[in-house]
Design a protein around this motif. Structure first.
Motif, PDB file in Angstrom:
ATOM      1  N   MET A  76      26.438  80.788 -40.630  1.00  0.00           N
ATOM      2  CA  MET A  76      26.020  81.534 -41.834  1.00  0.00           C
ATOM      3  C   MET A  76      25.299  80.379 -42.853  1.00  0.00           C
ATOM      4  O   MET A  76      24.502  80.666 -43.640  1.00  0.00           O
ATOM      5  CB  MET A  76      27.375  82.223 -42.564  1.00  0.00           C
ATOM      6  CG  MET A  76      27.640  83.246 -41.774  1.00  0.00           C
ATOM      7  SD  MET A  76      29.280  83.962 -42.301  1.00  0.00           S
ATOM      8  CE  MET A  76      28.840  84.842 -43.805  1.00  0.00           C
ATOM      9  N   LEU A  77      25.921  79.240 -42.782  1.00  0.00           N
ATOM     10  CA  LEU A  77      25.287  78.091 -43.788  1.00  0.00           C
ATOM     11  C   LEU A  77      24.115  77.700 -43.297  1.00  0.00           C
ATOM     12  O   LEU A  77      23.060  77.327 -44.138  1.00  0.00           O
ATOM     13  CB  LEU A  77      26.440  76.984 -43.689  1.00  0.00           C
ATOM     14  CG  LEU A  77      27.677  77.330 -44.543  1.00  0.00           C
ATOM     15  CD1 LEU A  77      28.705  76.096 -44.191  1.00  0.00           C
ATOM     16  CD2 LEU A  77      27.410  77.178 -45.874  1.00  0.00           C
ATOM     17  N   GLU A  78      23.769  77.597 -41.984  1.00  0.00           N
ATOM     18  CA  GLU A  78      22.523  77.263 -41.352  1.00  0.00           C
ATOM     19  C   GLU A  78      21.440  78.304 -41.660  1.00  0.00           C
ATOM     20  O   GLU A  78      20.248  77.877 -42.089  1.00  0.00           O
ATOM     21  CB  GLU A  78      22.538  76.962 -39.915  1.00  0.00           C
ATOM     22  CG  GLU A  78      23.099  75.502 -39.741  1.00  0.00           C
ATOM     23  CD  GLU A  78      23.581  75.327 -38.347  1.00  0.00           C
ATOM     24  OE1 GLU A  78      23.404  76.173 -37.385  1.00  0.00           O
ATOM     25  OE2 GLU A  78      23.758  73.979 -37.787  1.00  0.00           O
ATOM     26  N   ALA A  79      21.912  79.585 -41.787  1.00  0.00           N
ATOM     27  CA  ALA A  79      20.744  80.471 -42.150  1.00  0.00           C
ATOM     28  C   ALA A  79      20.604  80.675 -43.660  1.00  0.00           C
ATOM     29  O   ALA A  79      19.559  80.581 -43.804  1.00  0.00           O
ATOM     30  CB  ALA A  79      21.529  82.058 -41.988  1.00  0.00           C
ATOM     31  N   GLY A  85      19.971  83.427 -45.673  1.00  0.00           N
ATOM     32  CA  GLY A  85      21.517  83.894 -46.075  1.00  0.00           C
ATOM     33  C   GLY A  85      21.346  84.110 -47.637  1.00  0.00           C
ATOM     34  O   GLY A  85      20.540  84.295 -48.214  1.00  0.00           O
ATOM     35  N   VAL A  86      22.792  83.876 -47.877  1.00  0.00           N
ATOM     36  CA  VAL A  86      22.906  84.076 -49.490  1.00  0.00           C
ATOM     37  C   VAL A  86      22.543  82.911 -50.169  1.00  0.00           C
ATOM     38  O   VAL A  86      22.557  81.951 -49.388  1.00  0.00           O
ATOM     39  CB  VAL A  86      24.591  84.315 -49.605  1.00  0.00           C
ATOM     40  CG1 VAL A  86      25.377  83.232 -49.246  1.00  0.00           C
ATOM     41  CG2 VAL A  86      24.837  84.845 -51.180  1.00  0.00           C
ATOM     42  N   GLU A  87      22.042  83.158 -51.385  1.00  0.00           N
ATOM     43  CA  GLU A  87      21.585  81.891 -51.871  1.00  0.00           C
ATOM     44  C   GLU A  87      22.656  80.971 -52.456  1.00  0.00           C
ATOM     45  O   GLU A  87      23.766  81.684 -53.265  1.00  0.00           O
ATOM     46  CB  GLU A  87      20.641  82.409 -52.971  1.00  0.00           C
ATOM     47  CG  GLU A  87      20.000  81.190 -53.887  1.00  0.00           C
ATOM     48  CD  GLU A  87      18.815  80.444 -53.096  1.00  0.00           C
ATOM     49  OE1 GLU A  87      18.731  79.194 -53.202  1.00  0.00           O
ATOM     50  OE2 GLU A  87      18.310  81.048 -52.082  1.00  0.00           O
ATOM     51  N   MET A  88      22.720  79.953 -52.256  1.00  0.00           N
ATOM     52  CA  MET A  88      23.843  78.772 -52.592  1.00  0.00           C
ATOM     53  C   MET A  88      22.991  77.692 -52.894  1.00  0.00           C
ATOM     54  O   MET A  88      22.078  77.264 -52.639  1.00  0.00           O
ATOM     55  CB  MET A  88      24.705  78.934 -51.515  1.00  0.00           C
ATOM     56  CG  MET A  88      25.523  80.079 -51.047  1.00  0.00           C
ATOM     57  SD  MET A  88      26.731  79.788 -50.005  1.00  0.00           S
ATOM     58  CE  MET A  88      26.426  78.237 -48.967  1.00  0.00           C
ATOM     59  N   GLU A  92      26.196  72.179 -52.085  1.00  0.00           N
ATOM     60  CA  GLU A  92      27.387  73.112 -51.764  1.00  0.00           C
ATOM     61  C   GLU A  92      27.224  73.541 -50.155  1.00  0.00           C
ATOM     62  O   GLU A  92      28.092  73.275 -49.377  1.00  0.00           O
ATOM     63  CB  GLU A  92      27.739  74.228 -52.530  1.00  0.00           C
ATOM     64  CG  GLU A  92      28.181  73.850 -53.743  1.00  0.00           C
ATOM     65  CD  GLU A  92      29.375  73.355 -54.062  1.00  0.00           C
ATOM     66  OE1 GLU A  92      30.323  73.429 -53.103  1.00  0.00           O
ATOM     67  OE2 GLU A  92      29.587  72.611 -55.026  1.00  0.00           O
ATOM     68  N   VAL A  93      25.976  74.027 -50.006  1.00  0.00           N
ATOM     69  CA  VAL A  93      25.931  74.344 -48.383  1.00  0.00           C
ATOM     70  C   VAL A  93      25.837  73.087 -47.493  1.00  0.00           C
ATOM     71  O   VAL A  93      26.420  73.166 -46.567  1.00  0.00           O
ATOM     72  CB  VAL A  93      24.339  74.776 -48.348  1.00  0.00           C
ATOM     73  CG1 VAL A  93      24.014  75.296 -46.915  1.00  0.00           C
ATOM     74  CG2 VAL A  93      24.255  76.063 -49.012  1.00  0.00           C
ATOM     75  N   LEU A  94      25.323  71.972 -47.942  1.00  0.00           N
ATOM     76  CA  LEU A  94      25.245  70.707 -47.254  1.00  0.00           C
ATOM     77  C   LEU A  94      27.027  70.314 -46.941  1.00  0.00           C
ATOM     78  O   LEU A  94      27.298  69.707 -45.993  1.00  0.00           O
ATOM     79  CB  LEU A  94      24.856  69.549 -47.795  1.00  0.00           C
ATOM     80  CG  LEU A  94      23.273  69.834 -47.671  1.00  0.00           C
ATOM     81  CD1 LEU A  94      22.452  68.956 -48.756  1.00  0.00           C
ATOM     82  CD2 LEU A  94      22.686  70.003 -46.264  1.00  0.00           C
ATOM     83  N   TYR A  95      27.545  70.336 -48.127  1.00  0.00           N
ATOM     84  CA  TYR A  95      28.997  69.928 -48.245  1.00  0.00           C
ATOM     85  C   TYR A  95      30.101  70.742 -47.108  1.00  0.00           C
ATOM     86  O   TYR A  95      30.671  70.415 -46.114  1.00  0.00           O
ATOM     87  CB  TYR A  95      29.650  70.118 -49.484  1.00  0.00           C
ATOM     88  CG  TYR A  95      31.127  69.828 -49.469  1.00  0.00           C
ATOM     89  CD1 TYR A  95      31.572  68.605 -49.259  1.00  0.00           C
ATOM     90  CD2 TYR A  95      31.997  70.780 -49.548  1.00  0.00           C
ATOM     91  CE1 TYR A  95      33.219  68.350 -49.223  1.00  0.00           C
ATOM     92  CE2 TYR A  95      33.415  70.573 -49.746  1.00  0.00           C
ATOM     93  CZ  TYR A  95      33.897  69.560 -49.250  1.00  0.00           C
ATOM     94  OH  TYR A  95      35.393  69.079 -49.269  1.00  0.00           O
ATOM     95  N   ALA A  98      29.008  69.867 -43.721  1.00  0.00           N
ATOM     96  CA  ALA A  98      29.756  68.967 -43.313  1.00  0.00           C
ATOM     97  C   ALA A  98      31.314  69.052 -43.084  1.00  0.00           C
ATOM     98  O   ALA A  98      31.843  68.513 -41.653  1.00  0.00           O
ATOM     99  CB  ALA A  98      29.671  67.912 -44.240  1.00  0.00           C
ATOM    100  N   VAL A  99      31.999  69.951 -43.801  1.00  0.00           N
ATOM    101  CA  VAL A  99      33.260  70.344 -43.314  1.00  0.00           C
ATOM    102  C   VAL A  99      33.329  70.928 -42.198  1.00  0.00           C
ATOM    103  O   VAL A  99      34.334  70.699 -41.078  1.00  0.00           O
ATOM    104  CB  VAL A  99      33.748  71.274 -44.429  1.00  0.00           C
ATOM    105  CG1 VAL A  99      35.361  71.873 -43.825  1.00  0.00           C
ATOM    106  CG2 VAL A  99      34.047  70.463 -45.713  1.00  0.00           C
ATOM    107  N   GLY A 100      32.431  71.940 -41.677  1.00  0.00           N
ATOM    108  CA  GLY A 100      32.304  72.624 -40.546  1.00  0.00           C
ATOM    109  C   GLY A 100      32.133  71.668 -39.124  1.00  0.00           C
ATOM    110  O   GLY A 100      32.804  71.575 -38.335  1.00  0.00           O
TER     111      GLY A 100
END
Length: 170
Positions: A76-79, A85-88, A92-95, A98-100
């Motif tokens: 979902m983050l890569e999308a 995907g959803v605009e973020m 935050e997406v990168l962080y 990184a957690v994943g």
């Protein structure tokens, strides 16, 4: 005295092989609740404006103890990074990516993502803290790898020594 020594040794070994991170974990119940919220199944929420709900779902997924949930969150983050995907906010997406990656054991990739997030926001404390955890994990994995290689070399050397000593006795 010997018990204290072995307890200390056990704690040190556990810190090398254990997870030892301070990141929160989520469970299936929390993820299910976030999914219901994100897809508008809770409290009459509309499906149109649910980006905050989807963000909470992604957060729950990448912090899951279940590897397939983590992979779903990563996807979902890569999308989102590709604009599908959803605009973020990018940092935050990168962080969260990184957690994943950290949760899946992809420490080098996690560090790369954290470096990107810290370039965007140098004072991003969560990213800096996670980067420290990632670097510790990379260092510990390197030490374990060196230790295993040394042990393997010791076994090979012992075998050669036994063969040489055996042939001299004959």
């Amino acid at each position: 005295m010997a018990a204290a020594f072995f307890n200390d040794l056990s704690n040190k070994i556990g810190s090398i092989f254990g997870t030892g991170d301070s990141l929160p974990w989520t469970d299936a119940e929390m993820i299910s609740s976030c999914e219901q919220e994100a897809y508008g199944e809770k409290s009459g929420m509309s499906k149109g404006d649910n980006s905050d709900s989807i963000m909470r779902l992604i957060w729950a997924l990448v912090h899951s103890q279940n590897p397939s949930d983590v992979q779903r969150g990563i996807a979902m983050l890569e999308a989102s990074l590709r604009g599908q995907g959803v605009e973020m906010e990018r940092r935050e997406v990168l962080y969260m990516l990184a957690v994943g990656q950290y949760r899946t054991g992809e420490y080098v990739r996690s560090r790369q993502l954290l470096d990107q997030a810290l370039q965007i926001a140098p004072n991003f404390r969560q990213a800096a803290t996670l980067k420290s955890l990632v670097e510790d994990k990379i260092a510990k994995d390197g030490l374990v790898g060196v230790g295993l290689a040394a042990a393997a070399a010791g076994v090979v050397a012992s075998g050669i020594a036994a063969i040489v000593l055996g042939s001299r006795r004959r």
